[in-house]
Each structure stands twice: as C-alpha cells, then as structure tokens.
Write a protein that holds these residues in place. Structure first.
Motif, PDB file in Angstrom:
ATOM      1  N   GLY A   1       0.782  -1.229   0.000  1.00 44.38           N
ATOM      2  CA  GLY A   1       0.000   0.000   0.000  1.00 44.38           C
ATOM      3  C   GLY A   1       0.811   1.273   0.000  1.00 44.38           C
ATOM      4  N   SER A   2       2.117   1.171  -0.195  1.00 44.88           N
ATOM      5  CA  SER A   2       2.970   2.360  -0.167  1.00 44.88           C
ATOM      6  C   SER A   2       3.128   2.961  -1.554  1.00 44.88           C
ATOM      7  CB  SER A   2       4.357   2.013   0.395  1.00 44.88           C
ATOM      8  OG  SER A   2       4.279   1.630   1.746  1.00 44.88           O
ATOM      9  N   ARG A   3       3.454   4.227  -1.562  1.00 45.42           N
ATOM     10  CA  ARG A   3       3.899   4.914  -2.772  1.00 45.42           C
ATOM     11  C   ARG A   3       5.407   4.917  -2.718  1.00 45.42           C
ATOM     12  NH1 ARG A   3       3.794  11.386  -3.235  1.00 45.42           N
ATOM     13  NH2 ARG A   3       4.522  11.651  -5.374  1.00 45.42           N
ATOM     14  N   VAL A   4       6.073   4.520  -3.802  1.00 41.90           N
ATOM     15  CA  VAL A   4       7.518   4.272  -3.733  1.00 41.90           C
ATOM     16  C   VAL A   4       8.225   4.964  -4.893  1.00 41.90           C
ATOM     17  CG1 VAL A   4       9.333   2.529  -3.570  1.00 41.90           C
ATOM     18  CG2 VAL A   4       7.037   2.017  -2.711  1.00 41.90           C
ATOM     19  N   ARG A   5       9.328   5.634  -4.562  1.00 40.28           N
ATOM     20  CA  ARG A   5      10.198   6.225  -5.572  1.00 40.28           C
ATOM     21  C   ARG A   5      11.607   5.677  -5.390  1.00 40.28           C
ATOM     22  NH1 ARG A   5      11.047  12.673  -5.676  1.00 40.28           N
ATOM     23  NH2 ARG A   5       9.023  12.628  -6.715  1.00 40.28           N
ATOM     24  N   LEU A   6      12.246   5.363  -6.503  1.00 36.59           N
ATOM     25  CA  LEU A   6      13.638   4.932  -6.487  1.00 36.59           C
ATOM     26  C   LEU A   6      14.547   6.122  -6.774  1.00 36.59           C
ATOM     27  CD1 LEU A   6      13.335   1.615  -8.561  1.00 36.59           C
ATOM     28  CD2 LEU A   6      13.465   1.836  -6.072  1.00 36.59           C
ATOM     29  N   GLU A   7      15.563   6.314  -5.945  1.00 40.54           N
ATOM     30  CA  GLU A   7      16.525   7.393  -6.137  1.00 40.54           C
ATOM     31  C   GLU A   7      17.934   6.858  -5.920  1.00 40.54           C
ATOM     32  OE1 GLU A   7      16.230  10.384  -7.141  1.00 40.54           O
ATOM     33  OE2 GLU A   7      14.243  11.193  -6.627  1.00 40.54           O
ATOM     34  N   GLN A   8      18.804   7.077  -6.912  1.00 43.31           N
ATOM     35  CA  GLN A   8      20.209   6.683  -6.727  1.00 43.31           C
ATOM     36  C   GLN A   8      20.886   7.687  -5.801  1.00 43.31           C
ATOM     37  OE1 GLN A   8      22.455   5.255 -10.173  1.00 43.31           O
ATOM     38  NE2 GLN A   8      24.128   6.637  -9.576  1.00 43.31           N
ATOM     39  N   ARG A   9      21.681   7.155  -4.860  1.00 44.79           N
ATOM     40  CA  ARG A   9      22.353   8.003  -3.888  1.00 44.79           C
ATOM     41  C   ARG A   9      23.215   9.052  -4.584  1.00 44.79           C
ATOM     42  NH1 ARG A   9      23.812   7.330   1.463  1.00 44.79           N
ATOM     43  NH2 ARG A   9      23.101   5.154   1.433  1.00 44.79           N
ATOM     44  N   THR A  10      23.164  10.268  -4.076  1.00 45.39           N
ATOM     45  CA  THR A  10      24.002  11.353  -4.589  1.00 45.39           C
ATOM     46  C   THR A  10      24.920  11.833  -3.477  1.00 45.39           C
ATOM     47  OG1 THR A  10      22.368  13.022  -3.959  1.00 45.39           O
ATOM     48  CG2 THR A  10      22.187  12.096  -6.186  1.00 45.39           C
ATOM     49  N   LYS A  11      25.913  12.642  -3.857  1.00 46.32           N
ATOM     50  CA  LYS A  11      26.821  13.180  -2.842  1.00 46.32           C
ATOM     51  C   LYS A  11      26.069  14.039  -1.831  1.00 46.32           C
ATOM     52  CE  LYS A  11      31.048  13.192  -5.654  1.00 46.32           C
ATOM     53  NZ  LYS A  11      32.124  14.046  -6.232  1.00 46.32           N
ATOM     54  N   ASN A  12      25.099  14.794  -2.334  1.00 50.33           N
ATOM     55  CA  ASN A  12      24.319  15.669  -1.457  1.00 50.33           C
ATOM     56  C   ASN A  12      23.005  14.966  -1.116  1.00 50.33           C
ATOM     57  OD1 ASN A  12      23.001  17.693  -0.095  1.00 50.33           O
ATOM     58  ND2 ASN A  12      23.502  19.294  -1.578  1.00 50.33           N
ATOM     59  N   LEU A  13      23.074  14.038  -0.164  1.00 50.11           N
ATOM     60  CA  LEU A  13      21.886  13.272   0.204  1.00 50.11           C
ATOM     61  C   LEU A  13      20.810  14.171   0.820  1.00 50.11           C
ATOM     62  CD1 LEU A  13      20.454  10.561   0.499  1.00 50.11           C
ATOM     63  CD2 LEU A  13      21.606  10.273   2.715  1.00 50.11           C
ATOM     64  N   LYS A  14      21.249  15.202   1.553  1.00 49.87           N
ATOM     65  CA  LYS A  14      20.302  16.105   2.204  1.00 49.87           C
ATOM     66  C   LYS A  14      19.398  16.779   1.166  1.00 49.87           C
ATOM     67  CE  LYS A  14      19.972  20.184   5.197  1.00 49.87           C
ATOM     68  NZ  LYS A  14      20.736  21.234   5.939  1.00 49.87           N
ATOM     69  N   ALA A  15      19.981  17.259   0.068  1.00 50.93           N
ATOM     70  CA  ALA A  15      19.192  17.920  -0.973  1.00 50.93           C
ATOM     71  C   ALA A  15      18.210  16.945  -1.613  1.00 50.93           C
ATOM     72  CB  ALA A  15      20.110  18.527  -2.025  1.00 50.93           C
ATOM     73  N   LEU A  16      18.649  15.709  -1.806  1.00 54.04           N
ATOM     74  CA  LEU A  16      17.776  14.692  -2.401  1.00 54.04           C
ATOM     75  C   LEU A  16      16.557  14.455  -1.507  1.00 54.04           C
ATOM     76  CD1 LEU A  16      18.913  11.327  -3.973  1.00 54.04           C
ATOM     77  CD2 LEU A  16      17.029  11.385  -2.349  1.00 54.04           C
ATOM     78  N   LEU A  17      16.805  14.329  -0.198  1.00 52.51           N
ATOM     79  CA  LEU A  17      15.704  14.056   0.727  1.00 52.51           C
ATOM     80  C   LEU A  17      14.794  15.269   0.892  1.00 52.51           C
ATOM     81  CD1 LEU A  17      17.575  11.982   3.465  1.00 52.51           C
ATOM     82  CD2 LEU A  17      16.211  11.152   1.538  1.00 52.51           C
ATOM     83  N   GLU A  18      15.364  16.471   0.835  1.00 50.92           N
ATOM     84  CA  GLU A  18      14.527  17.669   0.922  1.00 50.92           C
ATOM     85  C   GLU A  18      13.587  17.760  -0.277  1.00 50.92           C
ATOM     86  OE1 GLU A  18      17.307  20.846   1.282  1.00 50.92           O
ATOM     87  OE2 GLU A  18      17.441  20.689   3.478  1.00 50.92           O
ATOM     88  N   ARG A  19      14.085  17.404  -1.453  1.00 51.81           N
ATOM     89  CA  ARG A  19      13.236  17.428  -2.643  1.00 51.81           C
ATOM     90  C   ARG A  19      12.126  16.383  -2.519  1.00 51.81           C
ATOM     91  NH1 ARG A  19      16.765  16.201  -6.289  1.00 51.81           N
ATOM     92  NH2 ARG A  19      16.117  14.038  -6.618  1.00 51.81           N
ATOM     93  N   ALA A  20      12.471  15.201  -1.990  1.00 50.06           N
ATOM     94  CA  ALA A  20      11.463  14.153  -1.806  1.00 50.06           C
ATOM     95  C   ALA A  20      10.399  14.593  -0.808  1.00 50.06           C
ATOM     96  CB  ALA A  20      12.133  12.867  -1.342  1.00 50.06           C
ATOM     97  N   THR A  21      10.821  15.246   0.258  1.00 47.37           N
ATOM     98  CA  THR A  21       9.864  15.751   1.243  1.00 47.37           C
ATOM     99  C   THR A  21       8.916  16.767   0.616  1.00 47.37           C
ATOM    100  OG1 THR A  21      11.485  15.434   3.026  1.00 47.37           O
ATOM    101  CG2 THR A  21       9.629  16.901   3.484  1.00 47.37           C
ATOM    102  N   ALA A  22       9.457  17.671  -0.193  1.00 52.42           N
ATOM    103  CA  ALA A  22       8.622  18.670  -0.870  1.00 52.42           C
ATOM    104  C   ALA A  22       7.619  18.009  -1.801  1.00 52.42           C
ATOM    105  CB  ALA A  22       9.501  19.641  -1.653  1.00 52.42           C
ATOM    106  N   ASP A  23       7.962  16.834  -2.323  1.00 52.98           N
ATOM    107  CA  ASP A  23       7.064  16.116  -3.226  1.00 52.98           C
ATOM    108  C   ASP A  23       6.079  15.232  -2.480  1.00 52.98           C
ATOM    109  OD1 ASP A  23       8.267  17.302  -5.376  1.00 52.98           O
ATOM    110  OD2 ASP A  23       9.536  15.593  -5.892  1.00 52.98           O
ATOM    111  N   GLY A  24       6.103  15.273  -1.144  1.00 51.83           N
ATOM    112  CA  GLY A  24       5.104  14.556  -0.367  1.00 51.83           C
ATOM    113  C   GLY A  24       5.543  13.227   0.199  1.00 51.83           C
ATOM    114  N   TYR A  25       6.820  12.886   0.081  1.00 50.71           N
ATOM    115  CA  TYR A  25       7.293  11.614   0.639  1.00 50.71           C
ATOM    116  C   TYR A  25       7.545  11.772   2.133  1.00 50.71           C
ATOM    117  CZ  TYR A  25       7.478   9.724  -3.994  1.00 50.71           C
ATOM    118  OH  TYR A  25       7.104   9.264  -5.227  1.00 50.71           O
ATOM    119  N   THR A  26       7.238  10.712   2.888  1.00 49.07           N
ATOM    120  CA  THR A  26       7.264  10.800   4.342  1.00 49.07           C
ATOM    121  C   THR A  26       8.340   9.935   4.990  1.00 49.07           C
ATOM    122  OG1 THR A  26       5.580   9.049   4.435  1.00 49.07           O
ATOM    123  CG2 THR A  26       4.808  11.354   4.450  1.00 49.07           C
ATOM    124  N   ALA A  27       8.973   9.037   4.231  1.00 49.21           N
ATOM    125  CA  ALA A  27       9.991   8.145   4.805  1.00 49.21           C
ATOM    126  C   ALA A  27      10.990   7.755   3.730  1.00 49.21           C
ATOM    127  CB  ALA A  27       9.338   6.906   5.407  1.00 49.21           C
TER     128      ALA A  27
END
Length: 428
Positions: free
Chosen positions: A382-408
């Motif tokens: 029942g989850s919504r799932v996105r695949l993301e390859q790790r980047t050097k700036n993990l913080k920016a990647l997670l901030e973008r995911a949060t802005a798009d509505g991802y919670t974990a």
C-alpha cells in the motif's frame, strides 16, 4: 532562442502544487456528490456559433477561436474582418454554455430535475495579471428543471458546506434578483434601452461610491429624472436597526413597486438555507445593487464572500432562458460556481488517507531486478515508492522528496531484502 516559459496567462504546476490542487478538488467533488449532484464531462471545444450566440456576455469577446481546416492564404486574407468565416470551433470560456448544449443534446437520458457537477478548465483571452489567467479551473454545480426556490437553496447550502469542509467557515452569500433590479430601474424611470449601461455603472458602487455612480450615470446621458430619483434613493435617510435576512430587510432595501413574488422567492431561499445550517443561521445578505455581469441571468443572482478576503470566492444565478436557445423551449436552470483558483490559495489541506510514501535510496551497484522486487513488495503493502540513486548531497535529495510529499526513506544495498529495510521518517 525560443522561450521555454509557459504561454502568457498559463501555468505549469510542480508535483507538490499539483497534489495540493487535487486534494482541494477531491474535497469539492466529495461535498458536491454528497448533496446529490452528478459529474458530467463536455468537450473543451464548442461550435463557434454557439459560443458567440449573444448569451456569454463579455466572455464572448475573450474566446479563443480555432481556424477552419484547409483555409488557404487567399481565403484568410479575404475574410480577415469576419471571424465567423474563418473559424468553426472555439475553446469554451465557461462551463454554463456547454452545459446548456449538453442538456439539450441528452435531455431524454436525464432526470426531470438534473443536478450537475462540472469541474474542468476553461480558456479566456484575458490580459494576464495577478490572479487572472488565460487558463483556469472552474467548479460548477447546476440544477436544471426546477423553477422553485429549492434549487437556489440547494446550491447555496452545498456551496457553503463545501467551504466549511475546506476549513473556510464563516462564508456568506450576497444575493439579489435581476427582476428586482429591473423593477427598481423601472421605478426610477430608466428607459429599457439604457438599462444595460446603467447596470454596468451600478455594478461599480462598491468601488466608486454613490456620488461616483450618479456622476457616471450623468456622463452616460442617462435619463436625468431617473438619475435624480436613483440619487435620492441612495441618499435617503435610513434607520440603523439591525434586520436579519428576511422580508423586512429586503423590503427596506428596495423602493416601492417590486413584485411580491420576487420578494417571496428571496425570502423562501433564506428560510430553506437556514434549515440546513448549524443553529438555523441564515448566512445570506441581501444586496439590491448586486448585478453580476453575465447577460443570461434572468432571476436570482449571488456571490460568495469570506471575511478573510475582500473579493468574491464564487457566484452564480438563474438563467432560465439559455437552454431554450438550443432546445426550442425554456427550461428553468440555476448554477453556482466556486472560484477554484482563488480558493486553492487560501486552503492548506493534509491528506489524512494518503498512503505511506517511501523513497528507496540505493547504491549504484544494486541490480535493477532487486530494486524493482523491493519496490513491488512495498507497493503491494500500500505504499507509494520512488527509487533514487544516492548522490553526494543526500540532504538535498531528501529535501526534494519531502517537498514532493514523501514521508519516509530507506537506504538499499546490493543483496538487501524487505526485512533489511530500515524506514526512517522524513521531517516535514
């Protein structure tokens, strides 16, 4: 180099904006359906002649028209001053004209009293400015086939309930009747042929005040005695006692001579709406100078107001004569439109039923088959799932995911299975 921006007056919506708009639309649809309305869909284009039949008011001048196919340069040049000769279709500029055509086409398959929902984009060749777009969403409910005050009351009750559900409690509806306006102009002595222009000026009362309105009427060379009578009415002595919405308030706001049936119709709407509101409160305000610009209104007209803003959040009215233009016989009809583009900026809704939204952050060497297998398992849960390859700036990647509505999120390494995933919360 060509511009990469959206056309003027039109917009792109990023994922977070789109999700927010869809949440608001879902609430509107849910409330409308709860009140017994059924959603329909009409084409985005209608015939040119229908869109320019003199029933769309000033919006007809703002229609985007579509050239006929197969025109050569010589034909286009010869008919340059005749749009009707060059175009056969146009983008809809509202949802009311398409609804009238829809009802005339499908009447045999519809109930005697038809309650319609239309939620769709419309297009107008506006001059783009803040809050005014060339493409925008309309949210309409209409009742066709009911000439009684019940129809207006149902529309108002459903619209107010919808605003409550959007946490915009405290809304009120300004209401008037075109028949009352006509009677008032008749009492003052304005000639029938000058009344459309007089109404345009009266509609500016909130902006330029009584003195400004009478001055503009004189500039228009309106009947002098009628302007004098109107000016005297605007400046008549009035007592300051509070009168709740009802017959006494309505009669006090109108000159003598307005038909009793018009007053009774307005009173009946208030009584019916009150029965549907908490505590029997009547959230209506009679405004004898409410005009609304659409020429097809034949009776009740209304606008939706909220104390948080100075502009209206929607409106509508009765248009009993429009469907007859297509069907050959008059059918009573009344509609209410919520101004979605204005409301969506006032609303902040969280989706309480949203599925868990997880970002799987994986190393470069994790096989695609393993990633898709993990993703499939989470989706099945029942989850919504996105695949993301790790980047050097993990913080920016997670901030973008949060802005798009991802919670974990969880990190994934080669050979990991579902039990190896450690889901971590994304702070909002």
């Amino acid at each position: 180099m060509a511009s990469v921006n959206a056309p003027r007056g039109m917009r792109d919506f990023l994922p977070a904006d789109k999700a927010r708009r869809e949440r608001v639309l879902a609430v509107i649809r849910d409330r409308y359906r709860a009140h017994g309305f059924d959603e329909i869909e009409t084409p985005v284009v209608e015939e040119y002649a229908r869109l320019h039949a003199g029933i769309g008011g000033d919006n007809e001048k703002l229609a985007f028209n579509i050239l006929r196919r197969g025109l050569d340069a010589e034909t286009i040049h010869a008919a340059a001053d005749d749009p009707a000769a060059l175009t056969d279709l146009g983008l809809r500029y509202d949802l009311t004209v398409p609804l009238a055509r829809f009802y005339a086409t499908n009447r045999a398959a519809l109930p005697t009293v038809f309650r319609s929902i239309q939620i769709a984009p419309v297009w107008r060749a506006e001059r783009p400015q803040k809050g005014r777009y060339r493409q925008f969403m309309q949210c309409d409910i209409d009742i066709i086939g009911d000439a009684s005050a019940r129809a207006e009351a149902e529309l108002i009750a459903a619209s107010l309930d919808t605003l409550d559900a959007l946490s915009l409690e405290g809304a009120t509806v300004r209401i008037n009747d075109r028949r009352a306006l006509d009677a008032m102009l008749d009492v003052f002595g304005f000639a029938p042929d000058e009344r459309p222009g007089v109404l345009i000026t009266i509609d500016k009362l909130d902006k330029i005040g009584p003195s400004g309105v009478t001055a503009e009427l004189r500039e228009r060379d309106a009947t002098a005695t009628a302007v004098d009578a109107f000016d005297a009415f605007l400046n008549r002595p009035q007592t300051r006692e509070f009168l709740p919405y009802g017959e006494a308030q309505i009669r006090k706001a109108l000159p003598e001579g307005v038909a009793d049936e018009v007053v009774a119709h307005l009173v009946g709407i208030g009584e019916s709406v009150a029965s549907a509101r908490p505590g029997g409160h009547v959230p209506l305000q009679f405004d004898p100078f409410l005009v609304r610009g659409m020429g097809y209104y034949t009776g009740t007209i209304f606008e939706l107001a909220h104390p948080s803003v100075s502009y209206s959040l929607g409106g509508g009215g009765r248009y009993d004569g429009m469907i007859g233009r297509f069907l050959g016989q008059d059918v009573p009809a009344v509609g209410f439109s919520i101004g979605f583009e204005r409301i969506v900026d006032l609303v902040s809704l969280q989706d309480p039923d949203a599925a868990p939204a997880v970002v799987l952050v994986h190393d470069r060497d994790v096989p695609v088959a393993e990633l898709l297998a993990l993703k499939a398992q989470l989706v099945a849960e029942g989850s919504r799932v996105r695949l993301e390859q790790r980047t050097k700036n993990l913080k920016a990647l997670l901030e973008r995911a949060t802005a798009d509505g991802y919670t974990a999120f969880a990190t994934v390494r080669a050979g990991a299975d579902r039990d190896d995933l450690e889901l971590k919360s994304l702070s909002v």
